[in-house]
Design an enzyme around this catalytic site. Structure first.
Site, short mmCIF file in Angstrom:
data_model
loop_
_atom_site.label_atom_id
_atom_site.label_comp_id
_atom_site.label_asym_id
_atom_site.label_seq_id
_atom_site.Cartn_x
_atom_site.Cartn_y
_atom_site.Cartn_z
N TYR A 165 -14.54 -3.59 9.03
CA TYR A 165 -13.38 -2.77 9.11
C TYR A 165 -12.78 -3.49 10.59
O TYR A 165 -11.55 -3.59 10.84
CB TYR A 165 -13.26 -1.53 9.18
CG TYR A 165 -12.02 -0.76 9.10
CD1 TYR A 165 -11.08 -1.00 8.39
CD2 TYR A 165 -11.86 0.34 10.18
CE1 TYR A 165 -9.84 -0.23 8.33
CE2 TYR A 165 -10.52 1.19 10.17
CZ TYR A 165 -9.81 0.56 9.31
OH TYR A 165 -8.24 1.28 9.61
N GLY A 182 0.79 -1.34 0.07
CA GLY A 182 -0.07 0.03 0.16
C GLY A 182 0.81 1.09 0.09
O GLY A 182 0.39 2.17 0.69
N ALA A 183 1.99 1.01 -0.76
CA ALA A 183 2.99 2.16 -0.40
C ALA A 183 2.97 3.35 -1.63
O ALA A 183 3.57 4.21 -1.77
CB ALA A 183 4.52 1.73 -0.53
N GLY A 184 1.61 3.28 -2.35
CA GLY A 184 1.61 4.23 -3.66
C GLY A 184 1.11 5.62 -2.76
O GLY A 184 1.18 6.53 -3.70
N ARG A 185 0.64 5.60 -1.74
CA ARG A 185 0.08 6.91 -1.24
C ARG A 185 -0.06 6.82 0.25
O ARG A 185 -0.01 5.57 0.82
CB ARG A 185 -1.32 7.20 -1.88
CG ARG A 185 -2.48 6.15 -1.81
CD ARG A 185 -3.61 6.85 -2.40
NE ARG A 185 -4.70 6.01 -1.99
CZ ARG A 185 -6.05 6.21 -2.54
NH1 ARG A 185 -6.48 7.47 -2.99
NH2 ARG A 185 -7.18 5.46 -2.17
#
Length: 257
Positions: free
Chosen positions: A161, A20-23
């Site tokens: 969640y 999840g390192a794109g943003r």
């Protein structure tokens, strides 16, 4: 998968896969770890975002490899870890940040949404741990998961969640026991209210005003603050810490949500 060539370029002291390192927090963590000297694998389902984060790290003089991948795909995560290891050396850590979220009342929860949240939020971290174990260094290694205040406090309209993040807190402690004898530390970070791009897509300004009022420090968190905690848990200063769920939440979990 559109990954970069696997030819080894340089051996790094720390090699950390960040999902999840794109943003958002994942990107902030990748950038922070890279500033500390780690080679980072930038894993994200959106290729353009993975490339953007990796380019930013490299422009600042760091080491990074874009790894487009869906964390729900075990084979893809394993391949990504192998590509990262081939480029920079054996992995020393994984940061399991990727998540897919839908909020809503329990009676309106759709099966496809539940399946996707479980696949990304629960399967993904397990695949990340497996990938680390398959491509780990011979020395101590570290897992950092991302939990949530909903694992500690009730919050309406978050049943799926909450199920995912409650499980993350539980398996963090479980894996610390299982993997400790193998030299693997397993910890988690619980961020408070941080207005990341992903969070802003599901929380409006009124929601953030409520969260700010519920936080004893009286403000929202910043991505960089969560990234600093992640970097600490990945690093040698946390060498005797495992099974910990570190709350970086401004105190929100000491008050009722």
């Amino acid at each position: 998968m559109g990954q970069e060539p696997a030819a080894r370029q340089v051996i790094a002291r720390e090699v950390i896969l960040v999902t999840g390192a794109g943003r958002g927090i994942g990107r902030a963590a990748a950038e922070r770890l890279a500033r500390g000297g780690a080679a980072v694998g930038v894993l994200d389902i959106v290729p353009e975002l993975a490339e953007e984060t990796a380019a930013t790290v490299k422009a600042a003089g760091g080491l990074a490899l874009a790894l487009p991948c869906d964390v729900a795909d075990r084979g893809g995560v394993m391949d990504a870890a192998g590509t990262l290891s081939a480029a920079f050396g054996p992995l020393t850590g994984v940061v399991n940040d990727a998540m897919w979220i839908r909020y809503g009342p329990v009676d309106q929860l759709a099966e496809p949404d539940l399946d996707r949240m479980l696949a990304v939020g629960l399967k993904g971290p397990i695949w990340g741990v497996q990938a680390l174990l398959a491509h780990r260094s011979d020395g101590p290694v570290s897992v950092v998961n991302i939990a949530s205040p909903v694992a500690d406090l009730g919050m309406a309209n978050t049943v799926a969640y909450t199920a995912v993040k409650g499980a993350i807190a539980a398996i963090t402690r479980q894996l610390a026991v299982e993997l400790g004898p193998q030299g693997v530390r397993v910890n988690a970070v619980t961020p408070g209210a941080v207005p990341t791009p992903g969070a802003r897509s599901i929380v409006d300004e009124a929601g953030y005003a409520k969260r700010r009022a519920q936080t004893p420090l009286g403000r929202l968190g910043e991505e960089s603050e969560i990234a600093a905690a992640i970097a600490f848990l990945c690093g040698p200063d946390a060498g005797f810490i495992t099974g910990e769920v570190l709350h970086v939440d401004g105190g929100i979990t000491v008050k009722s949500m």
